[in-house]
Motif scaffolding. Structure first.
Motif, PDB file in Angstrom:
ATOM      1  N   SER A  50     -43.458 -24.743  35.260  1.00 14.14           N
ATOM      2  CA  SER A  50     -44.188 -23.902  34.546  1.00 14.14           C
ATOM      3  C   SER A  50     -43.833 -23.945  32.488  1.00 14.14           C
ATOM      4  CB  SER A  50     -43.549 -22.365  35.402  1.00 14.14           C
ATOM      5  OG  SER A  50     -43.852 -21.373  34.106  1.00 14.14           O
ATOM      6  N   PRO A  51     -45.177 -23.811  32.391  1.00 12.11           N
ATOM      7  CA  PRO A  51     -44.422 -23.197  30.774  1.00 12.11           C
ATOM      8  C   PRO A  51     -43.960 -22.103  30.234  1.00 12.11           C
ATOM      9  CG  PRO A  51     -47.129 -23.102  31.105  1.00 12.11           C
ATOM     10  CD  PRO A  51     -46.386 -23.300  32.666  1.00 12.11           C
ATOM     11  N   LEU A  52     -43.226 -21.378  31.366  1.00  9.79           N
ATOM     12  CA  LEU A  52     -43.114 -19.849  30.746  1.00  9.79           C
ATOM     13  C   LEU A  52     -41.979 -19.930  31.154  1.00  9.79           C
ATOM     14  CD1 LEU A  52     -45.590 -17.694  32.577  1.00  9.79           C
ATOM     15  CD2 LEU A  52     -45.475 -17.913  30.465  1.00  9.79           C
ATOM     16  N   SER A  53     -41.444 -20.852  32.189  1.00  7.52           N
ATOM     17  CA  SER A  53     -39.830 -21.154  31.803  1.00  7.52           C
ATOM     18  C   SER A  53     -39.220 -22.626  32.324  1.00  7.52           C
ATOM     19  CB  SER A  53     -39.235 -20.631  33.179  1.00  7.52           C
ATOM     20  OG  SER A  53     -38.173 -20.455  33.368  1.00  7.52           O
ATOM     21  N   ALA A  54     -39.417 -23.249  31.619  1.00 10.91           N
ATOM     22  CA  ALA A  54     -38.859 -25.020  31.092  1.00 10.91           C
ATOM     23  C   ALA A  54     -37.318 -25.187  32.169  1.00 10.91           C
ATOM     24  CB  ALA A  54     -38.747 -25.399  29.714  1.00 10.91           C
ATOM     25  N   GLU A  55     -36.470 -23.796  31.720  1.00  7.19           N
ATOM     26  CA  GLU A  55     -35.212 -23.613  31.886  1.00  7.19           C
ATOM     27  C   GLU A  55     -35.583 -23.885  34.014  1.00  7.19           C
ATOM     28  OE1 GLU A  55     -30.898 -24.070  32.585  1.00  7.19           O
ATOM     29  OE2 GLU A  55     -32.311 -24.258  31.318  1.00  7.19           O
ATOM     30  N   ASP A  56     -36.476 -22.836  34.263  1.00  8.87           N
ATOM     31  CA  ASP A  56     -36.407 -22.780  35.582  1.00  8.87           C
ATOM     32  C   ASP A  56     -37.202 -24.353  36.124  1.00  8.87           C
ATOM     33  OD1 ASP A  56     -36.653 -21.571  38.267  1.00  8.87           O
ATOM     34  OD2 ASP A  56     -38.636 -21.431  37.806  1.00  8.87           O
ATOM     35  N   ALA A  57     -37.801 -24.572  36.145  1.00  5.68           N
ATOM     36  CA  ALA A  57     -38.878 -26.316  35.721  1.00  5.68           C
ATOM     37  C   ALA A  57     -37.220 -26.950  36.039  1.00  5.68           C
ATOM     38  CB  ALA A  57     -39.714 -26.295  34.615  1.00  5.68           C
ATOM     39  N   TRP A  58     -36.308 -27.189  34.873  1.00  2.00           N
ATOM     40  CA  TRP A  58     -34.757 -28.185  34.770  1.00  2.00           C
ATOM     41  C   TRP A  58     -34.548 -27.959  35.940  1.00  2.00           C
ATOM     42  CZ3 TRP A  58     -30.405 -27.489  33.545  1.00  2.00           C
ATOM     43  CH2 TRP A  58     -29.080 -28.893  33.406  1.00  2.00           C
ATOM     44  N   GLN A  59     -33.975 -26.497  36.333  1.00  2.00           N
ATOM     45  CA  GLN A  59     -33.116 -26.748  37.551  1.00  2.00           C
ATOM     46  C   GLN A  59     -33.985 -27.076  38.951  1.00  2.00           C
ATOM     47  OE1 GLN A  59     -30.047 -25.587  37.149  1.00  2.00           O
ATOM     48  NE2 GLN A  59     -29.868 -25.240  35.322  1.00  2.00           N
ATOM     49  N   ARG A  60     -34.947 -26.809  39.053  1.00  2.00           N
ATOM     50  CA  ARG A  60     -35.578 -26.737  40.518  1.00  2.00           C
ATOM     51  C   ARG A  60     -36.113 -28.152  40.144  1.00  2.00           C
ATOM     52  NH1 ARG A  60     -35.678 -26.865  44.937  1.00  2.00           N
ATOM     53  NH2 ARG A  60     -38.250 -27.840  45.913  1.00  2.00           N
ATOM     54  N   TRP A 100     -21.191 -33.113  37.511  1.00  2.00           N
ATOM     55  CA  TRP A 100     -21.282 -34.048  38.083  1.00  2.00           C
ATOM     56  C   TRP A 100     -22.810 -34.569  38.721  1.00  2.00           C
ATOM     57  CZ3 TRP A 100     -20.401 -35.480  42.963  1.00  2.00           C
ATOM     58  CH2 TRP A 100     -20.036 -36.755  43.275  1.00  2.00           C
ATOM     59  N   ILE A 101     -23.611 -33.928  38.949  1.00  2.73           N
ATOM     60  CA  ILE A 101     -24.501 -34.542  40.520  1.00  2.73           C
ATOM     61  C   ILE A 101     -25.276 -34.377  39.922  1.00  2.73           C
ATOM     62  CG2 ILE A 101     -26.174 -33.046  42.288  1.00  2.73           C
ATOM     63  CD1 ILE A 101     -23.862 -31.491  43.219  1.00  2.73           C
ATOM     64  N   ARG A 102     -25.661 -33.871  38.129  1.00  2.00           N
ATOM     65  CA  ARG A 102     -27.440 -33.924  37.555  1.00  2.00           C
ATOM     66  C   ARG A 102     -26.651 -34.985  37.025  1.00  2.00           C
ATOM     67  NH1 ARG A 102     -26.196 -28.843  35.576  1.00  2.00           N
ATOM     68  NH2 ARG A 102     -24.652 -29.461  34.090  1.00  2.00           N
ATOM     69  N   ARG A 117     -38.911 -39.807  35.782  1.00  4.18           N
ATOM     70  CA  ARG A 117     -38.630 -38.286  34.555  1.00  4.18           C
ATOM     71  C   ARG A 117     -37.284 -37.513  34.812  1.00  4.18           C
ATOM     72  NH1 ARG A 117     -41.481 -33.140  31.610  1.00  4.18           N
ATOM     73  NH2 ARG A 117     -39.870 -32.284  30.974  1.00  4.18           N
ATOM     74  N   GLN A 118     -36.413 -38.236  33.892  1.00  4.78           N
ATOM     75  CA  GLN A 118     -35.332 -37.898  34.538  1.00  4.78           C
ATOM     76  C   GLN A 118     -34.982 -36.252  33.984  1.00  4.78           C
ATOM     77  OE1 GLN A 118     -31.324 -39.401  33.374  1.00  4.78           O
ATOM     78  NE2 GLN A 118     -32.535 -40.899  33.352  1.00  4.78           N
ATOM     79  N   PRO A 119     -33.967 -35.097  35.206  1.00  2.00           N
ATOM     80  CA  PRO A 119     -34.530 -34.147  34.774  1.00  2.00           C
ATOM     81  C   PRO A 119     -33.445 -33.718  33.907  1.00  2.00           C
ATOM     82  CG  PRO A 119     -33.078 -34.489  36.850  1.00  2.00           C
ATOM     83  CD  PRO A 119     -33.559 -35.837  36.463  1.00  2.00           C
TER      84      PRO A 119
END
Length: 119
Positions: A50-60, A100-102, A117-119
């Motif tokens: 979502s362009p509104l929440s890049a952080e949320d997209a990254w976590q997901r 560590w998982i990331r 693309r890497q998160p």
């Protein structure tokens, strides 16, 4: 489908190769080395987010990769192999474990899926 057919189909399936990643405490995360084209498309949509929440997209995106790639996670010599349990344990993970998982997921993507693309 009869029982014999199901057993034969199960035997005909190929297992994806796996890679193990070990943390400083000796816990081992085993990740699959294959993703279907449909899963790759789904991941591209998730990581685009979502362009509104890049952080949320990254976590997901990180959770999506973990859910699709994690085959086993051995913590304190106790293996977790069921997908539902793996995801529950991931959601319960500490910040250090998630970091560590990331890192393991990024290393795994670079080796097995360099076009993603890497998160």
């Amino acid at each position: 489908m009869g029982r014999r057919s199901r057993q034969r189909d199960k035997l005909d399936r190929l297992d994806a190769p796996t890679s193990d990643y070990t943390d400083a405490d000796g816990n081992v995360l085993t990740l699959r080395g294959a993703l279907s084209p449909a899963t790759r498309q789904q991941y591209a949509a998730v990581v685009g987010g979502s362009p509104l929440s890049a952080e949320d997209a990254w976590q997901r995106a990180v959770e999506f990769l973990f859910e699709r790639l994690a085959a086993r996670w051995t913590i304190a010599e106790v293996p977790i192999e069921k997908q539902k349990e793996l995801l529950q344990r991931y959601r319960f993970a500490s910040q250090d474990e998630r970091r560590w998982i990331r890192d393991a997921l990024r290393e795994h993507l670079a080796e097995w899926f360099p076009d993603m693309r890497q998160p």
